[in-house]
Design a protein around this motif. Structure first.
Motif, short mmCIF file in Angstrom:
data_model
loop_
_atom_site.label_atom_id
_atom_site.label_comp_id
_atom_site.label_asym_id
_atom_site.label_seq_id
_atom_site.Cartn_x
_atom_site.Cartn_y
_atom_site.Cartn_z
N LEU A 25 -24.05 -15.51 -54.69
CA LEU A 25 -24.42 -15.02 -56.02
C LEU A 25 -23.57 -15.67 -57.10
CD1 LEU A 25 -24.99 -11.28 -55.13
CD2 LEU A 25 -26.74 -12.96 -55.78
N ARG A 26 -22.32 -15.93 -56.79
CA ARG A 26 -21.45 -16.61 -57.76
C ARG A 26 -21.95 -18.03 -58.01
NH1 ARG A 26 -16.25 -18.38 -55.18
NH2 ARG A 26 -17.68 -20.03 -54.59
N ASP A 27 -22.28 -18.73 -56.94
CA ASP A 27 -22.68 -20.13 -57.06
C ASP A 27 -24.13 -20.30 -57.51
OD1 ASP A 27 -20.14 -20.67 -56.18
OD2 ASP A 27 -20.75 -21.26 -54.16
N GLY A 28 -25.02 -19.39 -57.10
CA GLY A 28 -26.44 -19.57 -57.35
C GLY A 28 -27.05 -18.65 -58.39
N GLY A 29 -26.23 -17.74 -58.95
CA GLY A 29 -26.77 -16.81 -59.93
C GLY A 29 -27.62 -15.75 -59.26
N PRO A 30 -28.32 -14.95 -60.06
CA PRO A 30 -29.15 -13.86 -59.51
C PRO A 30 -30.17 -14.38 -58.50
CG PRO A 30 -28.94 -13.64 -61.88
CD PRO A 30 -28.37 -14.98 -61.52
N GLN A 31 -30.29 -13.64 -57.39
CA GLN A 31 -31.21 -14.05 -56.33
C GLN A 31 -31.84 -12.82 -55.68
OE1 GLN A 31 -29.60 -17.11 -53.61
NE2 GLN A 31 -27.81 -17.15 -54.97
N SER A 32 -32.99 -13.05 -55.09
CA SER A 32 -33.67 -11.98 -54.36
C SER A 32 -33.05 -11.84 -52.97
CB SER A 32 -35.16 -12.30 -54.22
OG SER A 32 -35.34 -13.39 -53.33
N VAL A 33 -33.31 -10.71 -52.35
CA VAL A 33 -32.81 -10.48 -51.00
C VAL A 33 -33.41 -11.51 -50.04
CG1 VAL A 33 -34.51 -8.73 -50.34
CG2 VAL A 33 -32.28 -8.71 -49.28
N GLN A 34 -34.65 -11.90 -50.27
CA GLN A 34 -35.29 -12.91 -49.42
C GLN A 34 -34.53 -14.24 -49.50
OE1 GLN A 34 -36.89 -11.04 -51.68
NE2 GLN A 34 -38.64 -10.08 -50.70
N ASP A 35 -34.20 -14.65 -50.74
CA ASP A 35 -33.46 -15.90 -50.91
C ASP A 35 -32.08 -15.82 -50.26
OD1 ASP A 35 -35.60 -16.94 -52.35
OD2 ASP A 35 -34.73 -16.41 -54.29
N LEU A 36 -31.41 -14.69 -50.44
CA LEU A 36 -30.09 -14.52 -49.85
C LEU A 36 -30.16 -14.49 -48.33
CD1 LEU A 36 -28.77 -11.89 -52.39
CD2 LEU A 36 -27.90 -14.23 -52.12
N ALA A 37 -31.15 -13.80 -47.79
CA ALA A 37 -31.29 -13.67 -46.34
C ALA A 37 -31.52 -15.02 -45.67
CB ALA A 37 -32.43 -12.71 -46.00
N ALA A 38 -32.10 -15.96 -46.39
CA ALA A 38 -32.36 -17.29 -45.82
C ALA A 38 -31.06 -18.00 -45.42
CB ALA A 38 -33.14 -18.14 -46.81
N SER A 39 -29.93 -17.57 -45.97
CA SER A 39 -28.65 -18.20 -45.66
C SER A 39 -27.95 -17.59 -44.44
CB SER A 39 -27.71 -18.08 -46.86
OG SER A 39 -28.24 -18.77 -47.97
N PHE A 40 -28.58 -16.59 -43.83
CA PHE A 40 -27.94 -15.87 -42.72
C PHE A 40 -28.84 -15.84 -41.50
CE2 PHE A 40 -26.17 -14.20 -46.62
CZ PHE A 40 -24.82 -14.24 -46.37
N ASP A 41 -28.21 -15.68 -40.36
CA ASP A 41 -28.95 -15.52 -39.11
C ASP A 41 -29.08 -14.03 -38.81
OD1 ASP A 41 -30.22 -16.11 -36.73
OD2 ASP A 41 -28.35 -16.35 -35.61
N MET A 42 -29.74 -13.33 -39.73
CA MET A 42 -29.99 -11.90 -39.57
C MET A 42 -31.24 -11.55 -40.35
SD MET A 42 -27.15 -10.04 -42.04
CE MET A 42 -25.75 -10.88 -41.38
N ARG A 43 -31.80 -10.42 -40.03
CA ARG A 43 -33.03 -9.99 -40.70
C ARG A 43 -32.73 -9.47 -42.10
NH1 ARG A 43 -37.49 -9.68 -37.65
NH2 ARG A 43 -37.23 -9.96 -35.42
N ARG A 44 -33.76 -9.50 -42.91
CA ARG A 44 -33.65 -9.08 -44.30
C ARG A 44 -33.12 -7.65 -44.44
NH1 ARG A 44 -38.64 -8.49 -48.20
NH2 ARG A 44 -38.99 -7.03 -46.54
N PRO A 45 -33.56 -6.67 -43.63
CA PRO A 45 -33.00 -5.31 -43.78
C PRO A 45 -31.48 -5.25 -43.59
CG PRO A 45 -35.02 -5.22 -42.51
CD PRO A 45 -34.67 -6.68 -42.66
N SER A 46 -30.96 -6.09 -42.72
CA SER A 46 -29.50 -6.12 -42.53
C SER A 46 -28.80 -6.65 -43.78
CB SER A 46 -29.13 -6.98 -41.32
OG SER A 46 -29.64 -6.40 -40.15
N VAL A 47 -29.37 -7.69 -44.38
CA VAL A 47 -28.82 -8.24 -45.61
C VAL A 47 -28.90 -7.17 -46.72
CG1 VAL A 47 -29.07 -10.03 -47.39
CG2 VAL A 47 -29.29 -10.63 -44.97
N SER A 48 -30.02 -6.45 -46.75
CA SER A 48 -30.18 -5.38 -47.74
C SER A 48 -29.10 -4.32 -47.60
CB SER A 48 -31.56 -4.73 -47.62
OG SER A 48 -32.56 -5.63 -48.02
N GLU A 49 -28.73 -3.99 -46.37
CA GLU A 49 -27.66 -3.00 -46.14
C GLU A 49 -26.33 -3.52 -46.69
OE1 GLU A 49 -27.51 0.20 -44.94
OE2 GLU A 49 -29.69 0.07 -45.19
#
Length: 114
Positions: A25-49
């Motif tokens: 978020l610091r480097d890329g500015g505001p982002q959706s959970v979908q965009d953020l989740a793409a950077s992790f090897d986990m499902r979107r609900p986990s990123v949401s938590e």
């Protein structure tokens, strides 16, 4: 920094995943959970938590944009944390400087190079 908020911020920052989310978020500015989740090897609900923990600690805010939720880094709690940690940083810097001087002194008295 209030103790309850400070504890929340420390707890939120304890997770490497949450620290990575803050970096994204610091480097890329505001982002959706979908965009953020793409950077992790986990499902979107986990990123949401993880984002919920960050939001509860005041480190991110959420706003709706159509059907998406955009997350934005809030710098204030991090600045409060920095301000709180600054005296400790000075303390340890002085202690390390004192330690380095002591080692140099001991080495010099023994005729050893530092």
């Amino acid at each position: 920094m209030s103790s309850a908020t400070g504890v929340d911020v420390f707890a939120a920052l304890a997770s490497p995943v949450r620290r990575d989310l803050i970096r994204l978020l610091r480097d890329g500015g505001p982002q959706s959970v979908q965009d953020l989740a793409a950077s992790f090897d986990m499902r979107r609900p986990s990123v949401s938590e993880h984002l919920k923990v960050l939001r509860d600690a005041g480190l991110v805010t959420e706003r709706r944009s159509g059907r998406k939720r955009l997350y934005r880094l809030e710098p204030e709690p991090l600045m409060d944390l920095r301000d709180w940690l600054t005296p400790y940083e000075r303390f340890w810097r002085e202690r390390m400087s004192d330690f380095a001087a002591l080692v140099a002194e001991e080495s010099a008295s023994e005729g050893k190079p530092v």
